[in-house]
Write a protein that holds these residues in place. Structure first.
Motif, PDB file in Angstrom:
ATOM      1  N   SER A  14       0.746  -1.180   0.024  1.00  0.00           N
ATOM      2  CA  SER A  14      -0.079   0.081   0.179  1.00  0.00           C
ATOM      3  C   SER A  14       0.777   1.271   0.005  1.00  0.00           C
ATOM      4  O   SER A  14       2.082   1.302   0.173  1.00  0.00           O
ATOM      5  CB  SER A  14      -0.718  -0.119   1.287  1.00  0.00           C
ATOM      6  N   PRO A  15       0.413   2.342  -0.389  1.00  0.00           N
ATOM      7  CA  PRO A  15       1.240   3.424  -0.267  1.00  0.00           C
ATOM      8  C   PRO A  15       1.732   3.926   1.104  1.00  0.00           C
ATOM      9  O   PRO A  15       2.669   4.434   1.264  1.00  0.00           O
ATOM     10  CB  PRO A  15       0.300   4.640  -0.676  1.00  0.00           C
ATOM     11  N   GLN A  16       0.850   3.610   2.179  1.00  0.00           N
ATOM     12  CA  GLN A  16       1.319   3.887   3.465  1.00  0.00           C
ATOM     13  C   GLN A  16       2.623   2.969   3.855  1.00  0.00           C
ATOM     14  O   GLN A  16       3.487   3.392   4.647  1.00  0.00           O
ATOM     15  CB  GLN A  16       0.182   3.553   4.455  1.00  0.00           C
ATOM     16  N   GLN A  17       2.426   1.676   3.468  1.00  0.00           N
ATOM     17  CA  GLN A  17       3.657   0.521   3.660  1.00  0.00           C
ATOM     18  C   GLN A  17       4.880   1.116   3.023  1.00  0.00           C
ATOM     19  O   GLN A  17       5.791   1.175   3.608  1.00  0.00           O
ATOM     20  CB  GLN A  17       3.012  -0.835   3.033  1.00  0.00           C
ATOM     21  N   ALA A  18       4.645   1.659   1.851  1.00  0.00           N
ATOM     22  CA  ALA A  18       5.775   2.211   0.928  1.00  0.00           C
ATOM     23  C   ALA A  18       6.336   3.247   1.488  1.00  0.00           C
ATOM     24  O   ALA A  18       7.634   3.294   1.674  1.00  0.00           O
ATOM     25  CB  ALA A  18       5.381   2.401  -0.326  1.00  0.00           C
ATOM     26  N   ALA A  19       5.603   4.360   2.028  1.00  0.00           N
ATOM     27  CA  ALA A  19       6.090   5.545   2.920  1.00  0.00           C
ATOM     28  C   ALA A  19       6.754   5.083   4.044  1.00  0.00           C
ATOM     29  O   ALA A  19       7.873   5.707   4.273  1.00  0.00           O
ATOM     30  CB  ALA A  19       4.846   6.384   3.156  1.00  0.00           C
ATOM     31  N   LEU A  20       6.309   4.167   4.779  1.00  0.00           N
ATOM     32  CA  LEU A  20       7.100   3.697   5.908  1.00  0.00           C
ATOM     33  C   LEU A  20       8.325   3.042   5.646  1.00  0.00           C
ATOM     34  O   LEU A  20       9.462   3.269   6.225  1.00  0.00           O
ATOM     35  CB  LEU A  20       6.039   2.677   6.875  1.00  0.00           C
ATOM     36  N   ARG A  21       8.401   2.141   4.571  1.00  0.00           N
ATOM     37  CA  ARG A  21       9.466   1.616   4.087  1.00  0.00           C
ATOM     38  C   ARG A  21      10.573   2.492   3.801  1.00  0.00           C
ATOM     39  O   ARG A  21      11.809   2.319   4.122  1.00  0.00           O
ATOM     40  CB  ARG A  21       9.156   0.538   3.046  1.00  0.00           C
ATOM     41  N   GLU A  22      10.346   3.406   2.872  1.00  0.00           N
ATOM     42  CA  GLU A  22      10.953   4.452   2.266  1.00  0.00           C
ATOM     43  C   GLU A  22      11.639   5.313   3.333  1.00  0.00           C
ATOM     44  O   GLU A  22      12.902   5.508   3.557  1.00  0.00           O
ATOM     45  CB  GLU A  22      10.251   5.375   1.219  1.00  0.00           C
ATOM     46  N   MET A  23      10.843   5.569   4.190  1.00  0.00           N
ATOM     47  CA  MET A  23      11.276   6.504   5.462  1.00  0.00           C
ATOM     48  C   MET A  23      12.642   5.587   6.000  1.00  0.00           C
ATOM     49  O   MET A  23      13.615   6.067   6.393  1.00  0.00           O
ATOM     50  CB  MET A  23      10.182   6.714   6.354  1.00  0.00           C
ATOM     51  N   GLU A  24      12.286   4.212   6.357  1.00  0.00           N
ATOM     52  CA  GLU A  24      13.381   3.703   7.219  1.00  0.00           C
ATOM     53  C   GLU A  24      14.595   3.461   6.371  1.00  0.00           C
ATOM     54  O   GLU A  24      15.804   3.655   6.648  1.00  0.00           O
ATOM     55  CB  GLU A  24      13.018   2.230   7.413  1.00  0.00           C
ATOM     56  N   GLU A  25      14.561   3.181   5.081  1.00  0.00           N
ATOM     57  CA  GLU A  25      15.541   2.985   3.775  1.00  0.00           C
ATOM     58  C   GLU A  25      16.115   4.302   3.718  1.00  0.00           C
ATOM     59  O   GLU A  25      17.486   4.138   3.590  1.00  0.00           O
ATOM     60  CB  GLU A  25      14.935   2.449   2.704  1.00  0.00           C
ATOM     61  N   GLU A  26      15.770   5.268   3.624  1.00  0.00           N
ATOM     62  CA  GLU A  26      16.176   6.576   3.389  1.00  0.00           C
ATOM     63  C   GLU A  26      16.958   7.210   4.673  1.00  0.00           C
ATOM     64  O   GLU A  26      18.050   7.806   4.421  1.00  0.00           O
ATOM     65  CB  GLU A  26      15.288   7.638   3.045  1.00  0.00           C
ATOM     66  N   THR A  27      16.407   6.885   5.831  1.00  0.00           N
ATOM     67  CA  THR A  27      16.890   7.756   7.111  1.00  0.00           C
ATOM     68  C   THR A  27      17.392   6.943   8.013  1.00  0.00           C
ATOM     69  O   THR A  27      17.867   7.333   9.123  1.00  0.00           O
ATOM     70  CB  THR A  27      15.639   8.570   7.585  1.00  0.00           C
ATOM     71  N   CYS A  28      17.080   5.741   7.996  1.00  0.00           N
ATOM     72  CA  CYS A  28      17.334   4.721   9.311  1.00  0.00           C
ATOM     73  C   CYS A  28      16.698   4.868  10.416  1.00  0.00           C
ATOM     74  O   CYS A  28      16.742   4.111  11.414  1.00  0.00           O
ATOM     75  CB  CYS A  28      18.798   4.709   9.470  1.00  0.00           C
ATOM     76  N   LEU A  29      15.605   5.873  10.312  1.00  0.00           N
ATOM     77  CA  LEU A  29      14.517   5.779  11.459  1.00  0.00           C
ATOM     78  C   LEU A  29      13.585   4.532  11.537  1.00  0.00           C
ATOM     79  O   LEU A  29      13.076   4.388  10.793  1.00  0.00           O
ATOM     80  CB  LEU A  29      13.867   7.367  11.331  1.00  0.00           C
ATOM     81  N   THR A  30      13.125   4.663  12.800  1.00  0.00           N
ATOM     82  CA  THR A  30      12.212   3.468  13.088  1.00  0.00           C
ATOM     83  C   THR A  30      10.612   4.397  13.363  1.00  0.00           C
ATOM     84  O   THR A  30      10.749   5.331  13.587  1.00  0.00           O
ATOM     85  CB  THR A  30      12.381   2.675  14.249  1.00  0.00           C
ATOM     86  N   THR A  31       9.884   3.623  13.398  1.00  0.00           N
ATOM     87  CA  THR A  31       8.477   4.261  13.669  1.00  0.00           C
ATOM     88  C   THR A  31       8.413   4.645  14.855  1.00  0.00           C
ATOM     89  O   THR A  31       7.269   5.843  15.136  1.00  0.00           O
ATOM     90  CB  THR A  31       7.197   3.117  13.382  1.00  0.00           C
ATOM     91  N   ASN A  32       9.398   4.395  15.528  1.00  0.00           N
ATOM     92  CA  ASN A  32       9.238   5.156  17.243  1.00  0.00           C
ATOM     93  C   ASN A  32       9.746   6.440  17.172  1.00  0.00           C
ATOM     94  O   ASN A  32       9.579   7.199  17.968  1.00  0.00           O
ATOM     95  CB  ASN A  32      10.012   4.334  17.986  1.00  0.00           C
ATOM     96  N   ASP A  33      10.545   6.852  16.008  1.00  0.00           N
ATOM     97  CA  ASP A  33      11.052   8.090  15.749  1.00  0.00           C
ATOM     98  C   ASP A  33      10.295   9.321  15.271  1.00  0.00           C
ATOM     99  O   ASP A  33      10.854  10.310  15.194  1.00  0.00           O
ATOM    100  CB  ASP A  33      12.595   7.980  15.140  1.00  0.00           C
TER     101      ASP A  33
END
Length: 108
Positions: A14-33
């Protein structure tokens, strides 16, 4: 301060899943950050291999709690801009400029 990055939606994602994955891939941040909000979906016509295609874009806003945790892993880097900057003067593609304008409207 704001920055932009992008990525694609994989098959079955989903677009939401892609956004979360891309955020982690690009920045190394986790959803807690960070906290991520969906803003809108828009289309943009672009040229790819000498042909025009219509691209669907999903715009999200991630509010990062601690910028010191960001580690750039992909892409060309993180460019941080003030949210009131005239983005048309920044060297960016038309789709990125459209996203920036929508983001500025959302933040008003």
């Amino acid at each position: 301060m704001l920055s932009t990055f992008g990525g694609g939606v994989d098959i079955g994602e989903s677009p939401q899943q892609a956004a979360l994955r891309e955020m982690e891939e690009e920045t190394c941040l986790t959803t807690n950050d960070y906290k991520m909000d969906f803003i809108t979906t828009f289309t943009h016509q672009k040229t790819q291999k000498d042909r025009k295609i219509l691209q669907k874009n999903h715009l999200f806003l991630a509010r990062v709690s601690n910028c010191d945790k960001i580690e750039i892993q992909e892409g060309v880097g993180l460019v941080v801009l003030r949210k009131d900057v005239d983005f048309e003067k920044v060297n960016a593609g038309e789709g990125t400029q459209m996203a920036w304008k929508l983001l500025q409207e959302y933040l008003k």
